[in-house]
Structures are given as structure tokens and as C-alpha cells.
Design a protein around this motif. Structure first.
Motif, PDB file in Angstrom:
ATOM      1  N   ALA A  82       0.817  -1.220   0.000  1.00  0.00           N
ATOM      2  CA  ALA A  82       0.000   0.000   0.000  1.00  0.00           C
ATOM      3  C   ALA A  82       0.852   1.272   0.000  1.00  0.00           C
ATOM      4  O   ALA A  82       0.322   2.354  -0.240  1.00  0.00           O
ATOM      5  CB  ALA A  82      -0.925   0.001   1.209  1.00  0.00           C
ATOM      6  N   THR A  83       2.135   1.137   0.250  1.00  0.00           N
ATOM      7  CA  THR A  83       2.990   2.322   0.339  1.00  0.00           C
ATOM      8  C   THR A  83       4.133   2.224  -0.669  1.00  0.00           C
ATOM      9  O   THR A  83       4.031   2.718  -1.775  1.00  0.00           O
ATOM     10  CB  THR A  83       3.514   2.512   1.785  1.00  0.00           C
ATOM     11  N   TRP A  84       5.214   1.590  -0.289  1.00  0.00           N
ATOM     12  CA  TRP A  84       6.424   1.551  -1.105  1.00  0.00           C
ATOM     13  C   TRP A  84       6.224   0.878  -2.465  1.00  0.00           C
ATOM     14  O   TRP A  84       6.907   1.221  -3.422  1.00  0.00           O
ATOM     15  CB  TRP A  84       7.548   0.844  -0.350  1.00  0.00           C
ATOM     16  N   LYS A  85       5.357  -0.113  -2.537  1.00  0.00           N
ATOM     17  CA  LYS A  85       5.173  -0.841  -3.795  1.00  0.00           C
ATOM     18  C   LYS A  85       3.968  -0.345  -4.595  1.00  0.00           C
ATOM     19  O   LYS A  85       3.672  -0.880  -5.653  1.00  0.00           O
ATOM     20  CB  LYS A  85       5.027  -2.341  -3.515  1.00  0.00           C
ATOM     21  N   ALA A  86       3.287   0.657  -4.095  1.00  0.00           N
ATOM     22  CA  ALA A  86       2.117   1.205  -4.800  1.00  0.00           C
ATOM     23  C   ALA A  86       2.583   1.986  -6.024  1.00  0.00           C
ATOM     24  O   ALA A  86       3.738   2.400  -6.127  1.00  0.00           O
ATOM     25  CB  ALA A  86       1.313   2.107  -3.866  1.00  0.00           C
ATOM     26  N   ASP A  87       1.665   2.202  -6.942  1.00  0.00           N
ATOM     27  CA  ASP A  87       1.974   2.996  -8.132  1.00  0.00           C
ATOM     28  C   ASP A  87       2.391   4.399  -7.720  1.00  0.00           C
ATOM     29  O   ASP A  87       1.859   4.964  -6.762  1.00  0.00           O
ATOM     30  CB  ASP A  87       0.757   3.077  -9.054  1.00  0.00           C
ATOM     31  N   THR A  88       3.331   4.950  -8.453  1.00  0.00           N
ATOM     32  CA  THR A  88       3.788   6.312  -8.179  1.00  0.00           C
ATOM     33  C   THR A  88       2.672   7.293  -8.503  1.00  0.00           C
ATOM     34  O   THR A  88       2.121   7.257  -9.600  1.00  0.00           O
ATOM     35  CB  THR A  88       5.031   6.647  -9.024  1.00  0.00           C
ATOM     36  N   PRO A  89       2.328   8.156  -7.550  1.00  0.00           N
ATOM     37  CA  PRO A  89       1.283   9.158  -7.815  1.00  0.00           C
ATOM     38  C   PRO A  89       1.682  10.071  -8.957  1.00  0.00           C
ATOM     39  O   PRO A  89       2.866  10.293  -9.216  1.00  0.00           O
ATOM     40  CB  PRO A  89       1.187   9.931  -6.500  1.00  0.00           C
ATOM     41  N   GLU A  90       0.666  10.610  -9.623  1.00  0.00           N
ATOM     42  CA  GLU A  90       0.927  11.450 -10.790  1.00  0.00           C
ATOM     43  C   GLU A  90       1.279  12.889 -10.427  1.00  0.00           C
ATOM     44  O   GLU A  90       2.137  13.491 -11.052  1.00  0.00           O
ATOM     45  CB  GLU A  90      -0.273  11.411 -11.728  1.00  0.00           C
ATOM     46  N   SER A  91       0.607  13.449  -9.422  1.00  0.00           N
ATOM     47  CA  SER A  91       0.871  14.854  -9.109  1.00  0.00           C
ATOM     48  C   SER A  91       2.041  14.968  -8.133  1.00  0.00           C
ATOM     49  O   SER A  91       2.263  14.095  -7.298  1.00  0.00           O
ATOM     50  CB  SER A  91      -0.374  15.517  -8.511  1.00  0.00           C
ATOM     51  N   PRO A  92       2.799  16.044  -8.224  1.00  0.00           N
ATOM     52  CA  PRO A  92       3.911  16.253  -7.291  1.00  0.00           C
ATOM     53  C   PRO A  92       3.456  16.304  -5.830  1.00  0.00           C
ATOM     54  O   PRO A  92       4.166  15.819  -4.948  1.00  0.00           O
ATOM     55  CB  PRO A  92       4.506  17.596  -7.725  1.00  0.00           C
ATOM     56  N   SER A  93       2.280  16.868  -5.563  1.00  0.00           N
ATOM     57  CA  SER A  93       1.771  16.932  -4.190  1.00  0.00           C
ATOM     58  C   SER A  93       1.478  15.541  -3.643  1.00  0.00           C
ATOM     59  O   SER A  93       1.830  15.225  -2.509  1.00  0.00           O
ATOM     60  CB  SER A  93       0.500  17.781  -4.113  1.00  0.00           C
ATOM     61  N   GLU A  94       0.829  14.716  -4.467  1.00  0.00           N
ATOM     62  CA  GLU A  94       0.539  13.342  -4.046  1.00  0.00           C
ATOM     63  C   GLU A  94       1.830  12.557  -3.839  1.00  0.00           C
ATOM     64  O   GLU A  94       1.944  11.769  -2.898  1.00  0.00           O
ATOM     65  CB  GLU A  94      -0.336  12.638  -5.076  1.00  0.00           C
ATOM     66  N   ALA A  95       2.806  12.763  -4.693  1.00  0.00           N
ATOM     67  CA  ALA A  95       4.086  12.065  -4.564  1.00  0.00           C
ATOM     68  C   ALA A  95       4.810  12.476  -3.284  1.00  0.00           C
ATOM     69  O   ALA A  95       5.407  11.631  -2.600  1.00  0.00           O
ATOM     70  CB  ALA A  95       4.958  12.336  -5.785  1.00  0.00           C
ATOM     71  N   ALA A  96       4.741  13.759  -2.934  1.00  0.00           N
ATOM     72  CA  ALA A  96       5.383  14.233  -1.705  1.00  0.00           C
ATOM     73  C   ALA A  96       4.738  13.606  -0.479  1.00  0.00           C
ATOM     74  O   ALA A  96       5.431  13.180   0.452  1.00  0.00           O
ATOM     75  CB  ALA A  96       5.314  15.762  -1.628  1.00  0.00           C
ATOM     76  N   VAL A  97       3.416  13.527  -0.479  1.00  0.00           N
ATOM     77  CA  VAL A  97       2.712  12.896   0.647  1.00  0.00           C
ATOM     78  C   VAL A  97       3.061  11.404   0.700  1.00  0.00           C
ATOM     79  O   VAL A  97       3.306  10.847   1.772  1.00  0.00           O
ATOM     80  CB  VAL A  97       1.185  13.116   0.555  1.00  0.00           C
ATOM     81  N   ALA A  98       3.109  10.748  -0.456  1.00  0.00           N
ATOM     82  CA  ALA A  98       3.456   9.323  -0.488  1.00  0.00           C
ATOM     83  C   ALA A  98       4.844   9.085   0.097  1.00  0.00           C
ATOM     84  O   ALA A  98       5.051   8.135   0.866  1.00  0.00           O
ATOM     85  CB  ALA A  98       3.376   8.795  -1.916  1.00  0.00           C
ATOM     86  N   ARG A  99       5.803   9.946  -0.223  1.00  0.00           N
ATOM     87  CA  ARG A  99       7.159   9.791   0.322  1.00  0.00           C
ATOM     88  C   ARG A  99       7.169   9.970   1.841  1.00  0.00           C
ATOM     89  O   ARG A  99       7.882   9.255   2.547  1.00  0.00           O
ATOM     90  CB  ARG A  99       8.121  10.771  -0.354  1.00  0.00           C
ATOM     91  N   VAL A 100       6.380  10.903   2.337  1.00  0.00           N
ATOM     92  CA  VAL A 100       6.293  11.108   3.785  1.00  0.00           C
ATOM     93  C   VAL A 100       5.745   9.849   4.463  1.00  0.00           C
ATOM     94  O   VAL A 100       6.280   9.392   5.473  1.00  0.00           O
ATOM     95  CB  VAL A 100       5.407  12.345   4.099  1.00  0.00           C
ATOM     96  N   VAL A 101       4.704   9.283   3.886  1.00  0.00           N
ATOM     97  CA  VAL A 101       4.110   8.065   4.450  1.00  0.00           C
ATOM     98  C   VAL A 101       5.121   6.913   4.382  1.00  0.00           C
ATOM     99  O   VAL A 101       5.281   6.153   5.339  1.00  0.00           O
ATOM    100  CB  VAL A 101       2.796   7.708   3.735  1.00  0.00           C
ATOM    101  N   GLU A 102       5.818   6.795   3.273  1.00  0.00           N
ATOM    102  CA  GLU A 102       6.821   5.736   3.132  1.00  0.00           C
ATOM    103  C   GLU A 102       7.927   5.884   4.170  1.00  0.00           C
ATOM    104  O   GLU A 102       8.419   4.887   4.715  1.00  0.00           O
ATOM    105  CB  GLU A 102       7.400   5.750   1.717  1.00  0.00           C
ATOM    106  N   ASN A 103       8.316   7.119   4.467  1.00  0.00           N
ATOM    107  CA  ASN A 103       9.322   7.334   5.515  1.00  0.00           C
ATOM    108  C   ASN A 103       8.826   6.871   6.870  1.00  0.00           C
ATOM    109  O   ASN A 103       9.590   6.318   7.661  1.00  0.00           O
ATOM    110  CB  ASN A 103       9.736   8.807   5.574  1.00  0.00           C
ATOM    111  N   VAL A 104       7.562   7.088   7.152  1.00  0.00           N
ATOM    112  CA  VAL A 104       6.991   6.617   8.415  1.00  0.00           C
ATOM    113  C   VAL A 104       7.040   5.093   8.465  1.00  0.00           C
ATOM    114  O   VAL A 104       7.410   4.504   9.486  1.00  0.00           O
ATOM    115  CB  VAL A 104       5.546   7.139   8.610  1.00  0.00           C
ATOM    116  N   VAL A 105       6.679   4.440   7.369  1.00  0.00           N
ATOM    117  CA  VAL A 105       6.720   2.975   7.322  1.00  0.00           C
ATOM    118  C   VAL A 105       8.151   2.490   7.556  1.00  0.00           C
ATOM    119  O   VAL A 105       8.380   1.573   8.355  1.00  0.00           O
ATOM    120  CB  VAL A 105       6.170   2.449   5.977  1.00  0.00           C
ATOM    121  N   LEU A 106       9.109   3.093   6.891  1.00  0.00           N
ATOM    122  CA  LEU A 106      10.511   2.703   7.065  1.00  0.00           C
ATOM    123  C   LEU A 106      10.962   2.893   8.507  1.00  0.00           C
ATOM    124  O   LEU A 106      11.577   1.998   9.105  1.00  0.00           O
ATOM    125  CB  LEU A 106      11.402   3.502   6.112  1.00  0.00           C
ATOM    126  N   GLU A 107      10.633   4.030   9.078  1.00  0.00           N
ATOM    127  CA  GLU A 107      11.001   4.326  10.470  1.00  0.00           C
ATOM    128  C   GLU A 107      10.414   3.285  11.422  1.00  0.00           C
ATOM    129  O   GLU A 107      11.096   2.766  12.295  1.00  0.00           O
ATOM    130  CB  GLU A 107      10.492   5.724  10.829  1.00  0.00           C
TER     131      GLU A 107
END
Length: 187
Positions: A82-107
């Protein structure tokens, strides 16, 4: 977790002299409202309980008693899908939020893999899942840009954890014995 531009237009910095209230989100763009830190906070509220060491131990216990229950590996795989392996979001804003969520998962995954009170099996599974994700991150590095930099940092953090120079003793602390004499003792 992405706030709409209409909502963001209504959120202004506090007036000079007004302090943040305890209901204010932390900001890394102070005094301006930081929607990425807000998304990070919301993600931590959802992800932290999923990857909490006691819950992870219960997942393994319940799965051992009834294999129809998910095990920790399945839960981590679902979170990664649902996070790291999900499709890359199209908009830069969505991609930035996705990276933040992925960092939380990694942490949270690194914390679970290294938590001294986690069961050895829990730490081993979390470490294995980190190692498995290295291939996904390595492939993403090739994309370059913000996504590639994000993946490169994930690789750096995961490898630093997995190859830590001073690992903990490797054993979860042994539980205390219950008070009183052992059953059947002649003492």
C-alpha cells in the motif's frame, strides 16, 4: 492525507504575537502551515500500531495457533504493497505525501526490527522484510529525481540498520519469574 488546495488557501500563519495552541500541528515550514508534517502525523497514528512490537508478537502467536490468522510477514507485505510498492502518484503533491508516508513505514519497520523488547522472531521477520525491500528501493533509485533520492535514502537507512556495527545483544530480555516458590518445591 493530501489536503485540497481549497483548504490550504484558508490556512494562514498565526498573527504575530499569537502562540501556537496545543492543537496545532508541528511545522517544518514555520510559521507557514506544513501539510507534509500533518500527513506524517496522520500516517504515524495509523501505521505505528500496526508495527508495534507487542502487536507483532501477537500476530505471530495467533498465527501459530491458527494459520488462517495473518502472520507478521503478511501484515508487513500488505503495508509495503500500500505504500512503497504502490503505483507512483501522478501529481507532485501526491508524490510528496506518499514519500512522507513511506518514511513513516521505514522508520516504524526499523524500530520494530531493532526493538530490544520485541520477540526474536518479530525482529528477524522485520529485518528480513527490510532486506527484501532493498531490491525495490535499488530499482527506484534508477528513476532519479525526488523518487530516486528518496529510495537512495531508504537504502542508506536500511543498510545502516542491517549492518549496524554495535547490534544489541540479539536477545529480547528474558521475562521475570513470577513471585513465590516454584510449584512442587520442598523449600
Amino acid at each position: 492525507l493530501l489536503l485540497s488546495p481549497e483548504i490550504l488557501r484558508w490556512i494562514h500563519p498565526p498573527a504575530h504575537g499569537y502562540r501556537d495552541s496545543r492543537e496545532s500541528f508541528e511545522s517544518r515550514t514555520s510559521p507557514w502551515f506544513d501539510p507534509l508534517t500533518t500527513a506524517m502525523t496522520a500516517a504515524r497514528i495509523s501505521i505505528s500500531p500496526l508495527l508495534q512490537y507487542e502487536r507483532a508478537g501477537r500476530l505471530e502467536l495467533f498465527h501459530s495457533q491458527d494459520p488462517s490468522n495473518p502472520d507478521l510477514g503478511e501484515v508487513i507485505d500488505a503495508v509495503m504493497a500500500a505504500t512503497w510498492k504502490a503505483d507512483t502518484p501522478e501529481s507532485p503533491s501526491e508524490a510528496a505525501v506518499a514519500r512522507v508516508v513511506e518514511n513513516v513505514v521505514l522508520e516504524r519497520l526499523i524500530d520494530l526490527a531493532g526493538h530490544p523488547r520485541a520477540a526474536p522472531d518479530v525482529r528477524a521477520i522485520a529485518s528480513l522484510k527490510l532486506a527484501e525491500m532493498l531490491n525495490v528501493w535499488q530499482a527506484t533509485i534508477e528513476l532519479g529525481g525526488a523518487e530516486g533520492a528518496h529510495a537512495r535514502e531508504a537504502v542508506r537507512r536500511a543498510v545502516a540498520f542491517l549492518q549496524r556495527a554495535h547490534p544489541e545483544s540479539g536477545e529480547a530480555p528474558l521475562p521475570n519469574l513470577p513471585p513465590g516458590s516454584p510449584i512442587g518445591s520442598d523449600w
